[in-house]
Write an enzyme that holds these catalytic residues in place. Sequence first.
Site, short mmCIF file in Angstrom:
data_model
loop_
_atom_site.label_atom_id
_atom_site.label_comp_id
_atom_site.label_asym_id
_atom_site.label_seq_id
_atom_site.Cartn_x
_atom_site.Cartn_y
_atom_site.Cartn_z
N GLY A 44 48.08 7.50 17.58
CA GLY A 44 47.55 8.78 17.12
C GLY A 44 47.52 8.82 15.60
N GLU A 45 47.67 10.01 15.04
CA GLU A 45 47.67 10.23 13.58
C GLU A 45 46.31 10.00 12.94
OE1 GLU A 45 50.46 7.59 11.71
OE2 GLU A 45 52.18 8.31 12.86
#
Length: 337
Positions: free
Chosen positions: A304-305
Amino acid sequence: MMPAPFSTLSDFRALLQALPRPDAEAEAAARARNGQLTKPPGALGRLEDLAIWYAGWRGVARPSLLRPQVIVFAGNHGVTARGVSAFPAEVTVQMVANFRAGGAAVNQLAKAFGASMSVHELELERPTADFTTAPAMSEAELLAALAVGWQAVDVEADLLVVGEMGIGNTTPAAAMACALFGGTAGEWTGRGTGVDDAGLALKTQVVAEGLARHPSRDPLEVLRCLGGREIAAMAGAIARAHAERIPVILDGFICTAAAAVLALSASGALDHCVAGHASAEGAHRALLSKLGKAPLLDLGLRLGEGSGAALAIGVLKGAIACHSGMATFAEAGVSDG
């Protein structure tokens, strides 16, 4: 900062219906230039299509990519109280601090590819409601989150990547995907941060409970009832990028679930987007398939991120560098056969 140009969901729906198209003349000119570059036809594969797509959205036949922007949105979810994540909700706050200190993976990738990066946390002290007992957000809360995303976009950027941080957010993403595209909770629910078999069974049950409680399949209602603030903010940012003709690289499962809300709300709403990568979260590939998006990278990422999309900035930069920097046959004095 200018207020977002919507104050009701009806306003936002109307905005999505009025989003612009790419510049047909610039796209045609880019395609013509591509046909004259010093290479056999099609020798650069998808890089050629990417450069032409990018040129059309930027309105320049020989474009450059100089100001990519990465935005990470963070939110907390009431449904995490059901035990759907391997990590506690407090980690969201801790990771926001890590982003601000420059210590996360996405910080390194943004820096590597010359992207600016900002972090926007959305009421972390006040998680969304547990969607098994109530809608995750009120209409006002959804509109506020959409507006955060809309306003976070730098209109001078020439590429956008949006990422997220929110412990437990693969659960709302799975529920949203199932509500939007059908199937069973089990088909869309994965291990997220690494839950064991018992945790996966519980998570699947929680997704099923949320779907049963909130029967609406209207995309924005799905986002309101089953989503989260950071997911809504990503949708708002992706919509703003379209309005400004800023191309977008989509990240993983959660980002793609946010984008899917737009895709099912208005035809062509994601034409300015490419998929950065295929996540190791199993349902991501299915979601990309539903949206007709072929990933640029397939590296087993599941962080993610915005990390996978940030890495794909390099692919797009390479495509544009070749398209705009290569000589034509005439310029190089090379026979084109």
